[in-house]
Design an enzyme around this catalytic site. Structure first.
Site, PDB file in Angstrom:
ATOM      1  N   TYR A 171       0.832  -1.199   0.000  1.00  0.00           N
ATOM      2  CA  TYR A 171       0.000   0.000   0.000  1.00  0.00           C
ATOM      3  C   TYR A 171       0.874   1.259   0.000  1.00  0.00           C
ATOM      4  CZ  TYR A 171      -2.891   3.800   1.684  1.00  0.00           C
ATOM      5  OH  TYR A 171      -3.505   5.019   1.820  1.00  0.00           O
ATOM      6  N   ARG A 218       1.840   8.206  13.087  1.00  0.00           N
ATOM      7  CA  ARG A 218       1.512   9.412  13.847  1.00  0.00           C
ATOM      8  C   ARG A 218       0.021   9.725  13.826  1.00  0.00           C
ATOM      9  NH1 ARG A 218       2.895  14.463  10.625  1.00  0.00           N
ATOM     10  NH2 ARG A 218       1.037  13.607   9.625  1.00  0.00           N
ATOM     11  N   ARG A 228     -10.838   5.821   8.947  1.00  0.00           N
ATOM     12  CA  ARG A 228      -9.797   5.237   8.101  1.00  0.00           C
ATOM     13  C   ARG A 228      -8.875   4.355   8.943  1.00  0.00           C
ATOM     14  NH1 ARG A 228     -10.117  10.683   6.970  1.00  0.00           N
ATOM     15  NH2 ARG A 228      -8.341  11.075   8.349  1.00  0.00           N
ATOM     16  N   PHE A 288      15.604  19.214  -0.915  1.00  0.00           N
ATOM     17  CA  PHE A 288      14.259  18.716  -1.215  1.00  0.00           C
ATOM     18  C   PHE A 288      14.033  17.341  -0.597  1.00  0.00           C
ATOM     19  CE2 PHE A 288      11.391  16.250  -3.890  1.00  0.00           C
ATOM     20  CZ  PHE A 288      10.313  17.105  -4.075  1.00  0.00           C
TER      21      PHE A 288
END
Length: 417
Positions: A171, A218, A228, A288
């Protein structure tokens, strides 16, 4: 409140001051949009509207990468908005997800039936797809391929729960690992990074999995309240009958044990993260990639063995976030950050925790990749008198500093599912 939090961490307040008066622009230079086409300006407007945190680091990228990554983000944001919209039936949603990559080449395709807050990226998809087609073919190929693979994966998990740890990895691969793979291929295609960065899909995948698992761990309570579930059943079912039972006070000890087991699972990606970051050569790409990773590491350290995960939000301090953003600009500093938070977790491992031996083992493995006696100068070598002066200055000028850029708050709340 932020001033009070800084009292015990004066070096963080010093970095808040540095960040506010110019440090932010050193890490994330402001982008000049004057030369952009109107449609590309619109794309950057959507980027800022849908994610200020990602917008800041994307706009700091060098050269062609900036526009390619901006469009990549917006395309995946549009795909994700479709997936998240619970008002669209599964029967209608599946073909949309499967075929979404083909809409990139259909100038007039748009979707006007979404009720999601980011629906503008679907309603004005022609603007995004136009700029996609304006990209060099080498970038188009990467974006379309990742979009296709992600759409297939999202459709697979529409009515499917995450059962095993293997399914959890699968997933997370579909929703985040593919993003890491796509970004890596874009970096290499731009020639700002070596071909190996884009070719090593295993480590690029780990970069995404680590961020996604951190978010999932978290956000336990927020996800439960939203109906969910992303924690793997194979793990939590060893502790309780229903995942929601962890929120009950009588189950708090079991909840923390499960939490620690999942954090230990996520820590196994850090060796790949270190290897990946050590290969990067372009400074804007390094910033980044490194900033979200160190934020995630700090977040996991804050969550480890922490009952608050099941009672409310767990956030790192704003001063802590700014310090990480300003420090994580080179590999020795990143290794020092990792070392610091691994030691923090290591010293909080309960001997009675079922995962304690595995947690110690993976931290020992991570230690072998880091420099000995890692220590960040910026966190260790300011004199107490100097820092006390800074704190005194803080008391007189805090009102000014409360205008600190929203980008730091976004990074504290890193990532979206």
């Amino acid at each position: 409140m932020e001033f009070v939090k800084c009292l015990g961490h004066p070096e963080e307040f010093y970095n808040l001051v540095r960040f506010r008066i110019g440090g932010k622009r050193k890490v994330m230079p402001k982008m000049d949009q004057d030369s952009l086409s109107s449609s590309l300006k619109t794309c950057y407007k959507y980027l800022n509207q849908t994610s200020r945190s990602f917008a800041a680091v994307i706009q700091a990228l060098d050269g062609e990468m900036r526009n390619a990554v901006c469009i990549f983000y917006l395309v995946l944001r549009a795909l994700d908005t479709l997936e998240d919209d619970m008002t669209i039936s599964v029967e209608k949603k599946v073909p949309l997800l499967h075929n979404f990559h083909s809409f990139l080449y259909q100038p007039d395709w748009r979707f006007m039936e979404s009720k999601e807050k980011d629906r503008q990226v679907l309603e004005d998809f022609p603007t995004i797809s136009l700029e996609f087609r304006n990209l060099a073919e080498k970038y188009q190929t990467v974006i379309a391929d990742i979009c296709r693979r992600m759409g297939i994966g999202m459709a697979e998990f529409l009515d499917k729960h995450v059962t095993s740890e293997q399914e959890w990895d699968k997933y997370c691969h579909y929703v985040a690992g593919l993003v890491g793979i796509g970004l890596s291929r874009l970096f290499s295609a731009s020639e700002f990074e070596d071909p190996l960065v884009g070719e090593d899909t295993e480590r690029a995948n780990s970069m995404g999995l680590f961020l996604q698992k951190t978010n999932i761990i978290r956000d336990y309570l927020e996800d439960q309240q939203g109906g969910r579930e992303f924690w793997p059943q194979e793990v939590w079912s060893r502790y309780v009958k229903k995942l929601g039972d962890f929120a009950k006070p009588e189950n708090i000890d079991l909840a923390v044990q499960c939490l620690n087991e999942l954090i230990t699972n996520a820590l196994h990606h850090i060796p790949d993260v270190i290897t990946y970051l050590s290969r990067l050569r372009n400074q804007s790409v390094f910033n980044f990639c490194a900033i979200p990773q160190v934020m995630a590491i700090a977040t996991l350290a804050a969550c480890y063995n922490n009952q608050q995960v099941f009672k409310g939000a767990v956030k790192i301090r704003k001063g802590q976030a700014v310090t990480l953003m300003m420090d994580a600009t080179n590999m020795p500093a990143v290794k020092a950050i990792i070392y610091q938070y691994m030691e923090e977790i290591y010293h909080r491992i309960p001997d009675s925790d079922p995962s304690s031996s595995k947690t110690r083992q993976i931290i020992s493995t991570i230690r072998t990749q880091n420099l000995p006696n890692c220590q960040l100068i910026s966190r260790s070598h300011y004199s107490p008198i100097y820092l006390s002066f800074v704190m005194l200055l803080a008391a007189l000028s805090w009102q000014y500093l409360t205008t600190l850029s929203q980008v730091t708050e976004d990074y504290v709340q890193t990532g979206e599912h």
